[in-house]
Design an enzyme around this catalytic site. Structure first.
Site, mmCIF file in Angstrom:
data_model
loop_
_atom_site.group_PDB
_atom_site.id
_atom_site.type_symbol
_atom_site.label_atom_id
_atom_site.label_comp_id
_atom_site.label_asym_id
_atom_site.label_seq_id
_atom_site.Cartn_x
_atom_site.Cartn_y
_atom_site.Cartn_z
ATOM 1 N N GLY A 178 3.599 3.524 0.554
ATOM 2 C CA GLY A 178 3.541 2.952 1.897
ATOM 3 C C GLY A 178 2.216 3.286 2.557
ATOM 4 N N SER A 206 1.756 5.365 5.031
ATOM 5 C CA SER A 206 1.630 6.788 5.370
ATOM 6 C C SER A 206 1.951 7.698 4.190
ATOM 7 C CB SER A 206 2.568 7.159 6.520
ATOM 8 O OG SER A 206 2.328 6.358 7.648
ATOM 9 N N PHE A 207 3.008 7.381 3.466
ATOM 10 C CA PHE A 207 3.487 8.291 2.428
ATOM 11 C C PHE A 207 3.756 7.571 1.110
ATOM 12 C CE2 PHE A 207 4.803 10.182 6.475
ATOM 13 C CZ PHE A 207 4.277 11.458 6.329
ATOM 14 N N ASP A 218 6.818 4.245 -4.444
ATOM 15 C CA ASP A 218 6.766 3.317 -3.320
ATOM 16 C C ASP A 218 5.623 3.811 -2.437
ATOM 17 O OD1 ASP A 218 7.084 1.932 -0.948
ATOM 18 O OD2 ASP A 218 9.088 2.739 -0.504
ATOM 19 N N GLY A 238 4.657 -8.697 2.611
ATOM 20 C CA GLY A 238 4.485 -7.324 2.132
ATOM 21 C C GLY A 238 5.411 -7.056 0.943
ATOM 22 N N LYS A 245 6.539 7.610 -1.677
ATOM 23 C CA LYS A 245 7.864 8.082 -2.061
ATOM 24 C C LYS A 245 7.912 7.999 -3.582
ATOM 25 C CE LYS A 245 7.970 5.736 1.129
ATOM 26 N NZ LYS A 245 6.831 5.464 2.076
ATOM 27 N N ASP A 278 6.641 -4.340 -0.186
ATOM 28 C CA ASP A 278 7.760 -3.425 0.091
ATOM 29 C C ASP A 278 8.904 -4.181 0.778
ATOM 30 O OD1 ASP A 278 6.230 -3.747 2.418
ATOM 31 O OD2 ASP A 278 6.405 -1.649 3.032
ATOM 32 N N ARG A 279 8.530 -5.137 1.623
ATOM 33 C CA ARG A 279 9.552 -5.963 2.280
ATOM 34 C C ARG A 279 10.275 -6.817 1.237
ATOM 35 N NH1 ARG A 279 6.642 -9.406 6.753
ATOM 36 N NH2 ARG A 279 8.791 -10.073 7.165
ATOM 37 N N THR A 339 6.205 15.462 28.896
ATOM 38 C CA THR A 339 5.520 14.339 28.238
ATOM 39 C C THR A 339 6.081 14.081 26.850
ATOM 40 O OG1 THR A 339 3.523 14.919 29.434
ATOM 41 C CG2 THR A 339 3.264 13.464 27.529
HETATM 42 N N1 LIG Z 1 10.618 13.807 4.228
HETATM 43 C C1 LIG Z 1 9.812 13.079 4.979
HETATM 44 N N2 LIG Z 1 8.483 13.084 4.727
HETATM 45 C C2 LIG Z 1 7.653 12.338 5.459
HETATM 46 N N3 LIG Z 1 8.039 11.562 6.492
HETATM 47 C C3 LIG Z 1 9.330 11.534 6.796
HETATM 48 C C4 LIG Z 1 10.274 12.264 6.059
HETATM 49 N N4 LIG Z 1 11.487 12.008 6.599
HETATM 50 C C5 LIG Z 1 11.299 11.169 7.625
HETATM 51 N N5 LIG Z 1 9.992 10.881 7.781
HETATM 52 C C6 LIG Z 1 9.435 9.951 8.775
HETATM 53 O O1 LIG Z 1 9.199 8.748 8.087
HETATM 54 C C7 LIG Z 1 8.125 8.027 8.682
HETATM 55 C C8 LIG Z 1 7.357 7.366 7.572
HETATM 56 O O2 LIG Z 1 8.246 6.525 6.882
HETATM 57 P P1 LIG Z 1 7.917 5.866 5.502
HETATM 58 O O3 LIG Z 1 9.037 4.945 5.208
HETATM 59 O O4 LIG Z 1 7.587 6.902 4.491
HETATM 60 O O5 LIG Z 1 6.580 5.074 5.888
HETATM 61 P P2 LIG Z 1 5.571 4.260 4.991
HETATM 62 O O6 LIG Z 1 6.395 3.526 3.959
HETATM 63 O O7 LIG Z 1 4.921 3.341 5.960
HETATM 64 O O8 LIG Z 1 4.591 5.219 4.374
HETATM 65 C C9 LIG Z 1 7.339 9.039 9.499
HETATM 66 O O9 LIG Z 1 7.373 8.613 10.848
HETATM 67 C C10 LIG Z 1 8.113 10.342 9.369
HETATM 68 O O10 LIG Z 1 8.339 10.903 10.640
HETATM 69 C C1 LIG Z 2 4.287 -4.701 7.271
HETATM 70 C C2 LIG Z 2 3.751 -3.590 6.377
HETATM 71 C C3 LIG Z 2 2.456 -3.086 6.963
HETATM 72 C C4 LIG Z 2 4.787 -2.446 6.354
HETATM 73 O O1 LIG Z 2 4.236 -1.322 5.699
HETATM 74 P P1 LIG Z 2 4.890 0.146 5.755
HETATM 75 O O2 LIG Z 2 5.323 0.411 7.147
HETATM 76 O O3 LIG Z 2 6.084 0.115 4.838
HETATM 77 O O4 LIG Z 2 3.850 1.083 5.268
HETATM 78 C C5 LIG Z 2 3.579 -4.106 4.910
HETATM 79 O O5 LIG Z 2 4.752 -4.654 4.443
HETATM 80 C C6 LIG Z 2 2.463 -5.110 4.805
HETATM 81 O O6 LIG Z 2 1.303 -4.778 4.717
HETATM 82 N N1 LIG Z 2 2.818 -6.445 4.836
HETATM 83 C C7 LIG Z 2 1.867 -7.540 4.754
HETATM 84 C C8 LIG Z 2 2.011 -8.442 5.925
HETATM 85 C C9 LIG Z 2 3.333 -9.207 5.969
HETATM 86 O O7 LIG Z 2 4.351 -8.765 5.407
HETATM 87 O O8 LIG Z 2 3.354 -10.281 6.586
HETATM 88 K K LIG Z 3 8.111 -0.468 6.787
#
Ligand SMILES: Nc1ncnc2c1ncn2[C@@H]1O[C@H](COP(=O)(O)OP(=O)(O)O)[C@@H](O)[C@H]1O
Ligand SMILES: CC(C)(COP(=O)(O)O)[C@@H](O)C(=O)NCCC(=O)O
Ligand SMILES: [K+]
Length: 248
Positions: A8, A10-11, A6, A99, A13, A101-102, A180
């Site tokens: 995303g 940022s990361f 998956d 998206g 999975k 993932d959605r 802060t």
């Molecule tokens: N094991 C982990 N590794 C990385 N991020 C984590 C973890 N557990 C929780 N987080 C949190 O998850 C968030 C990222 O969520 P994630 O669903 O992986 O995002 P995306 O799908 O957008 O890449 C970050 O804000 C981070 O703080």
């Molecule tokens: C909304 C999102 C950025 C979420 O991404 P994520 O936080 O899971 O990394 C992704 O689903 C995306 O790029 N969607 C396309 C735009 C839409 O769903 O309308």
């Molecule tokens: K998301």
């Protein structure tokens, strides 16, 4: 063995499941393609298949697929958009724009309950999607997630500066912040919790008490206490991935 990804914003999975009975053999969260290859290689499970969902650019996703094929000589399937799948109809005017993932998370949610549900995914962005009892995706919402809110404040103000360790410690309570880091981390957490409660209100207006709220994504834990009845399903995207990319 099947490698599931998956990807995303940022990361990544990842997990490896046994093909025959879907038992999870290994898994984790990594922040780069390179780290993924290392992590998978370390398991020594030599997956023969890979299925993935990505919200990254076509180029980034293709680069990852090429690297995976080179490293493990496996067959890769990418989840794609669909107007309708597994009894769910995509609610976007332009279904390809939703998206992926959605789409997978809501497919997963509906698959688990076969009734009305709201799926909230708390990652880089926070997304919410509504699916009615008969599988109609009604649409949803997108707003900044914790990493985006935090970074906007750090980037666009001059005096908000703190490190990640103090950020984690700041969430020991949600009392008014006296530093802060506490003010920002708690403030943003309360924004997320408030958002989730608005989603519950909308769902109640639509369906009364007859719905399931799913929460997933890396920051799901931040909102759990305001919605104790929600089903927390960390691998919801993978549930949908298996539906969208069957291997048989
Ligand atoms: N094991 C982990 N590794 C990385 N991020 C984590 C973890 N557990 C929780 N987080 C949190 O998850 C968030 C990222 O969520 P994630 O669903 O992986 O995002 P995306 O799908 O957008 O890449 C970050 O804000 C981070 O703080
Ligand atoms: C909304 C999102 C950025 C979420 O991404 P994520 O936080 O899971 O990394 C992704 O689903 C995306 O790029 N969607 C396309 C735009 C839409 O769903 O309308
Ligand atoms: K998301």
């Amino acid at each position: 063995m099947i490698l599931e990804l998956d990807c995303g914003n940022s990361f990544i999975k990842w997990r490896i499941i046994r093909r025959i009975d879907k038992v999870v053999m290994a898994g984790g969260v990594v922040d780069s393609d390179k780290a993924l290859l290392l992590a998978v290689e370390k398991e020594g499970l030599s997956p023969k298949w890979c299925r993935l969902v990505s919200v990254r650019t076509e180029d980034e996703t293709n680069a990852l697929v090429t690297a995976l094929r080179a490293a493990f000589s496996l067959e890769v399937k990418k989840a794609g958009p669909a107007q309708e799948l597994a009894g769910v109809r995509n609610g976007y005017e332009n279904f390809e724009r939703l998206g992926l993932d959605r789409w997978l998370a809501l497919l997963g949610g509906y698959h688990l309950v076969s009734s009305a549900c709201v799926v909230i995914d708390l990652g880089t962005a926070v997304t919410s999607d509504f699916v009615s009892a008969d599988g109609e995706h009604l649409g949803g919402f997108i707003c900044p997630g914790m990493p985006l809110m935090r970074n906007q404040l750090r980037t666009h103000t001059r005096r908000i500066r703190y490190d990640d360790v103090s950020a984690e410690q700041a969430l020991s309570s949600l009392a008014p912040g006296r530093a802060t880091v506490e003010a920002v981390e708690r403030g943003c957490t309360l924004m997320l919790q408030g958002f989730v409660l608005t989603q519950v209100e909308q769902a109640k207006a639509l369906w009364g008490e007859d719905f399931t709220l799913f929460i997933t994504g890396g920051d799901a834990a931040l909102v759990r206490r305001v919605v104790p009845s929600a089903r927390s399903v960390p691998d919801l995207v993978f549930v949908g991935l298996a539906i969208a990319c069957p291997l048989d």
